[in-house]
Write a protein that holds these residues in place. Sequence first.
Motif, PDB file in Angstrom:
ATOM      1  N   PRO A 104       0.827  -1.213   0.000  1.00 34.56           N
ATOM      2  CA  PRO A 104       0.000   0.000   0.000  1.00 34.56           C
ATOM      3  C   PRO A 104       0.855   1.254   0.000  1.00 34.56           C
ATOM      4  O   PRO A 104       2.001   1.264   0.488  1.00 34.56           O
ATOM      5  CB  PRO A 104      -0.798  -0.128   1.301  1.00 34.56           C
ATOM      6  N   ARG A 105       0.293   2.317  -0.539  1.00 32.39           N
ATOM      7  CA  ARG A 105       0.973   3.605  -0.530  1.00 32.39           C
ATOM      8  C   ARG A 105       1.073   4.119   0.910  1.00 32.39           C
ATOM      9  O   ARG A 105       0.173   3.887   1.730  1.00 32.39           O
ATOM     10  CB  ARG A 105       0.206   4.617  -1.383  1.00 32.39           C
ATOM     11  N   GLY A 157      -0.217   1.939  11.263  1.00 31.06           N
ATOM     12  CA  GLY A 157       0.748   1.450  10.288  1.00 31.06           C
ATOM     13  C   GLY A 157       0.165   0.493   9.276  1.00 31.06           C
ATOM     14  O   GLY A 157       0.803   0.183   8.268  1.00 31.06           O
ATOM     15  N   HIS A 158      -1.052   0.006   9.520  1.00 30.87           N
ATOM     16  CA  HIS A 158      -1.764  -0.812   8.546  1.00 30.87           C
ATOM     17  C   HIS A 158      -2.526   0.105   7.581  1.00 30.87           C
ATOM     18  O   HIS A 158      -2.762   1.284   7.888  1.00 30.87           O
ATOM     19  CB  HIS A 158      -2.771  -1.739   9.237  1.00 30.87           C
ATOM     20  N   LEU A 173      10.688  -7.736   5.829  1.00 27.66           N
ATOM     21  CA  LEU A 173      10.608  -8.871   4.912  1.00 27.66           C
ATOM     22  C   LEU A 173       9.172  -9.147   4.495  1.00 27.66           C
ATOM     23  O   LEU A 173       8.906  -9.566   3.362  1.00 27.66           O
ATOM     24  CB  LEU A 173      11.218 -10.113   5.572  1.00 27.66           C
ATOM     25  N   THR A 174       8.221  -8.896   5.391  1.00 31.64           N
ATOM     26  CA  THR A 174       6.809  -9.144   5.094  1.00 31.64           C
ATOM     27  C   THR A 174       6.041  -7.861   4.769  1.00 31.64           C
ATOM     28  O   THR A 174       4.816  -7.896   4.634  1.00 31.64           O
ATOM     29  CB  THR A 174       6.130  -9.849   6.288  1.00 31.64           C
ATOM     30  N   TYR A 175       6.740  -6.753   4.655  1.00 25.67           N
ATOM     31  CA  TYR A 175       6.150  -5.445   4.329  1.00 25.67           C
ATOM     32  C   TYR A 175       5.004  -5.123   5.292  1.00 25.67           C
ATOM     33  O   TYR A 175       3.929  -4.661   4.910  1.00 25.67           O
ATOM     34  CB  TYR A 175       5.655  -5.402   2.881  1.00 25.67           C
ATOM     35  N   ASN A 176       5.254  -5.394   6.573  1.00 28.54           N
ATOM     36  CA  ASN A 176       4.252  -5.205   7.626  1.00 28.54           C
ATOM     37  C   ASN A 176       4.581  -3.924   8.388  1.00 28.54           C
ATOM     38  O   ASN A 176       5.571  -3.863   9.111  1.00 28.54           O
ATOM     39  CB  ASN A 176       4.266  -6.419   8.564  1.00 28.54           C
ATOM     40  N   ASP A 222       7.526   0.323  17.006  1.00 28.53           N
ATOM     41  CA  ASP A 222       7.394   1.665  17.574  1.00 28.53           C
ATOM     42  C   ASP A 222       7.016   1.535  19.048  1.00 28.53           C
ATOM     43  O   ASP A 222       5.846   1.381  19.395  1.00 28.53           O
ATOM     44  CB  ASP A 222       6.324   2.433  16.796  1.00 28.53           C
ATOM     45  N   HIS A 223       8.016   1.596  19.934  1.00 27.85           N
ATOM     46  CA  HIS A 223       7.776   1.355  21.354  1.00 27.85           C
ATOM     47  C   HIS A 223       6.833   2.377  21.981  1.00 27.85           C
ATOM     48  O   HIS A 223       5.885   1.979  22.701  1.00 27.85           O
ATOM     49  CB  HIS A 223       9.104   1.311  22.114  1.00 27.85           C
TER      50      HIS A 223
END
Length: 294
Positions: free
Chosen positions: A63-64, A72-73, A196-199, A206-207
Amino acid sequence: MSETANLADLVRDWDPPTVRTSRRVDPWPAAAFADLVDAAPPELGDGAPLPPLWHWFVLLEHPRTADLGEDGHPADGPLLPPVPGRRRMFAGGRFTQHAPIPFGAVLHGSSAVTSVTPKSGRSGEMLFVSVRQELRVGDDPAVVAVEEQDIVYRSEPDGAQRRVVPRPAGGEPEPAGAWRRRLGTGSVLLSRFSALTYNGHRIHHDHPYTTTVEGYPDLVVHGPLMALLALELPRVHAPADTVAEFGYRLTRPAFLPSTLVAAGDRDGDDPGAATVAVAAEGVAPSLVATVRFR
């Protein structure tokens, strides 16, 4: 009107489409994951079989950045329920493989929502969404594998009371089994797996966001990483057997700092099956799973 009714009303007319993705099965992500967990890679030549669930490194969405939400999703998407202040948790899944997915081939995925169920839990009202993905190879119309994922969503719109998730108490014994694997975790490992999973989910990297917004005590270990670590046990200890089915359930989050312990063995009454678990050291298992061999 109760929150359950609100959630039910929000998704009553939701009609998500089928999403299709195609991509070549390249060896680079597979080699990268093996290095990530300090494991020997599988055979990577064209025609060699992709290990179970490693298609997660192949059929990735991108996603853009402008389309991402606070967490973040993606803020919106064809398979994401229309829930305000959406909070997402990976609850588990099932994988059935009928034929191998070969390196070098073009892999096609077809994903659709199969069930949407509002429920009430200890942390409030939740929405359980199951997504089924059928996998095909090249021009062959036959389905080579089927994956189902169970995702739990909570609604936390602006102004809602934030939950606080306590750190679990230690002192629990390690999972039992002759097959064993340990993996030290840290923010670098989680960041590399996210990449690696573009997650982009911020609970993994982000703590400040994780602790103040989502209410967790520390960064959260990826559920898919624990599922893949569970599958490393038969890959290493039963290399001559082919995994035909893998079912797993995530029972509790695992947090940094921790060492993950994966353990399991064949079922004494059924050598064609195995039971495995993954736990943060000193904590009850975060993932329990069953494996069936062909």
